[in-house]
Design a protein around this motif. Sequence first.
Motif, PDB file in Angstrom:
ATOM      1  N   THR A  13     116.079  20.060 -35.592  1.00  0.00           N
ATOM      2  CA  THR A  13     114.895  19.632 -34.852  1.00  0.00           C
ATOM      3  C   THR A  13     113.857  19.011 -35.780  1.00  0.00           C
ATOM      4  OG1 THR A  13     115.228  21.388 -33.210  1.00  0.00           O
ATOM      5  CG2 THR A  13     113.044  20.391 -33.319  1.00  0.00           C
ATOM      6  N   PHE A  14     113.611  19.667 -36.912  1.00  0.00           N
ATOM      7  CA  PHE A  14     112.636  19.146 -37.873  1.00  0.00           C
ATOM      8  C   PHE A  14     113.075  17.794 -38.428  1.00  0.00           C
ATOM      9  CE2 PHE A  14     110.587  23.446 -39.227  1.00  0.00           C
ATOM     10  CZ  PHE A  14     109.893  23.472 -38.031  1.00  0.00           C
ATOM     11  N   TYR A  15     114.369  17.647 -38.668  1.00  0.00           N
ATOM     12  CA  TYR A  15     114.860  16.366 -39.193  1.00  0.00           C
ATOM     13  C   TYR A  15     114.568  15.239 -38.196  1.00  0.00           C
ATOM     14  CZ  TYR A  15     117.920  12.739 -41.030  1.00  0.00           C
ATOM     15  OH  TYR A  15     118.401  11.551 -41.510  1.00  0.00           O
ATOM     16  N   ASN A  16     114.856  15.491 -36.919  1.00  0.00           N
ATOM     17  CA  ASN A  16     114.588  14.475 -35.892  1.00  0.00           C
ATOM     18  C   ASN A  16     113.101  14.166 -35.784  1.00  0.00           C
ATOM     19  OD1 ASN A  16     117.308  14.254 -35.223  1.00  0.00           O
ATOM     20  ND2 ASN A  16     117.205  15.802 -33.621  1.00  0.00           N
ATOM     21  N   GLU A  17     112.280  15.234 -35.848  1.00  0.00           N
ATOM     22  CA  GLU A  17     110.830  15.027 -35.771  1.00  0.00           C
ATOM     23  C   GLU A  17     110.311  14.253 -36.976  1.00  0.00           C
ATOM     24  OE1 GLU A  17     108.560  15.655 -33.372  1.00  0.00           O
ATOM     25  OE2 GLU A  17     110.327  16.093 -32.156  1.00  0.00           O
ATOM     26  N   ALA A  18     110.884  14.528 -38.152  1.00  0.00           N
ATOM     27  CA  ALA A  18     110.474  13.810 -39.359  1.00  0.00           C
ATOM     28  C   ALA A  18     110.807  12.323 -39.249  1.00  0.00           C
ATOM     29  CB  ALA A  18     111.147  14.419 -40.585  1.00  0.00           C
ATOM     30  N   GLN A  19     111.984  12.001 -38.699  1.00  0.00           N
ATOM     31  CA  GLN A  19     112.363  10.596 -38.532  1.00  0.00           C
ATOM     32  C   GLN A  19     111.396   9.878 -37.589  1.00  0.00           C
ATOM     33  OE1 GLN A  19     114.798   9.445 -40.549  1.00  0.00           O
ATOM     34  NE2 GLN A  19     114.812  11.564 -41.218  1.00  0.00           N
ATOM     35  N   LYS A  20     111.020  10.559 -36.500  1.00  0.00           N
ATOM     36  CA  LYS A  20     110.076   9.963 -35.545  1.00  0.00           C
ATOM     37  C   LYS A  20     108.722   9.704 -36.206  1.00  0.00           C
ATOM     38  CE  LYS A  20     112.069  12.391 -31.538  1.00  0.00           C
ATOM     39  NZ  LYS A  20     111.779  13.428 -30.514  1.00  0.00           N
ATOM     40  N   TYR A  21     108.281  10.680 -36.987  1.00  0.00           N
ATOM     41  CA  TYR A  21     106.977  10.566 -37.633  1.00  0.00           C
ATOM     42  C   TYR A  21     106.966   9.421 -38.645  1.00  0.00           C
ATOM     43  CZ  TYR A  21     102.688  12.010 -40.016  1.00  0.00           C
ATOM     44  OH  TYR A  21     101.424  12.048 -40.560  1.00  0.00           O
ATOM     45  N   VAL A  22     108.031   9.331 -39.443  1.00  0.00           N
ATOM     46  CA  VAL A  22     108.134   8.242 -40.428  1.00  0.00           C
ATOM     47  C   VAL A  22     108.181   6.889 -39.722  1.00  0.00           C
ATOM     48  CG1 VAL A  22     109.613   7.192 -42.181  1.00  0.00           C
ATOM     49  CG2 VAL A  22     109.215   9.659 -42.213  1.00  0.00           C
TER      50      VAL A  22
END
Length: 226
Positions: free
Chosen positions: A66-75
């Motif tokens: 979940t964090f990985y997906n959220e990090a990609q969205k944020y970047v």
Amino acid sequence: MDEQDKVWEAIYGVARQVATRANRTHRGLVPTDDLYQHLSLWALEHWHKIEQWQGEESLKFKLRKTFYNEAQKYVAKERARHSRAPISDTFYYTHEVLHELLRDVWSHVGWTDTPDMSNEYISHTSKPSEGGNRLALLSDVAAGLSRLNTNDRELLRLRYASGGMEFAPLAESLGTTEEAVRKRVKRALNKLQDRLGGEAPVWRGRRRVRSNAEARAEIRNQEEQE
């Protein structure tokens, strides 16, 4: 330390790991601390989801995914803000994309003989698998492969070149187990993603195909002029 404290310790630990990797993957586009704070805030705002995961052996796995997906969205949002380009222009080198490109990148006859399209313009409806877009992708992946160590590069060559090898015969040829070779291939793909910076060469409708380096230089110039 009570149970909830242990959960938050796990949350902060995974958030730090993912933030560090995302920062490295995207070559420092977003500071690690900013990513870490974003993920920690996400955990606070979605505590109800994490409560549902508590007690499960897969808690850290779900947090990491979940964090990985959220990090990609944020970047992606930060890149769009800096470049003033729509988020839809961002195209990440996922494992699925690499699976497709690695089947062809080893045979230089098939794609290096393609005419130079650096001055050609790609239509808005062009897909990454077509024309100059594909040439740019293959060039990027080839450059990324050259920066891997010999063992990882050879492993990916055996897995994908000339039709590739399934995991079972590949494991037998390497004298190891199928599970072990799957993990080695996944780690090699992760390293390749890191070498590529996570994103493909940038293009938009009627925009000339550019390399990552050209795109980043253009963004830096825009920021310096502001």
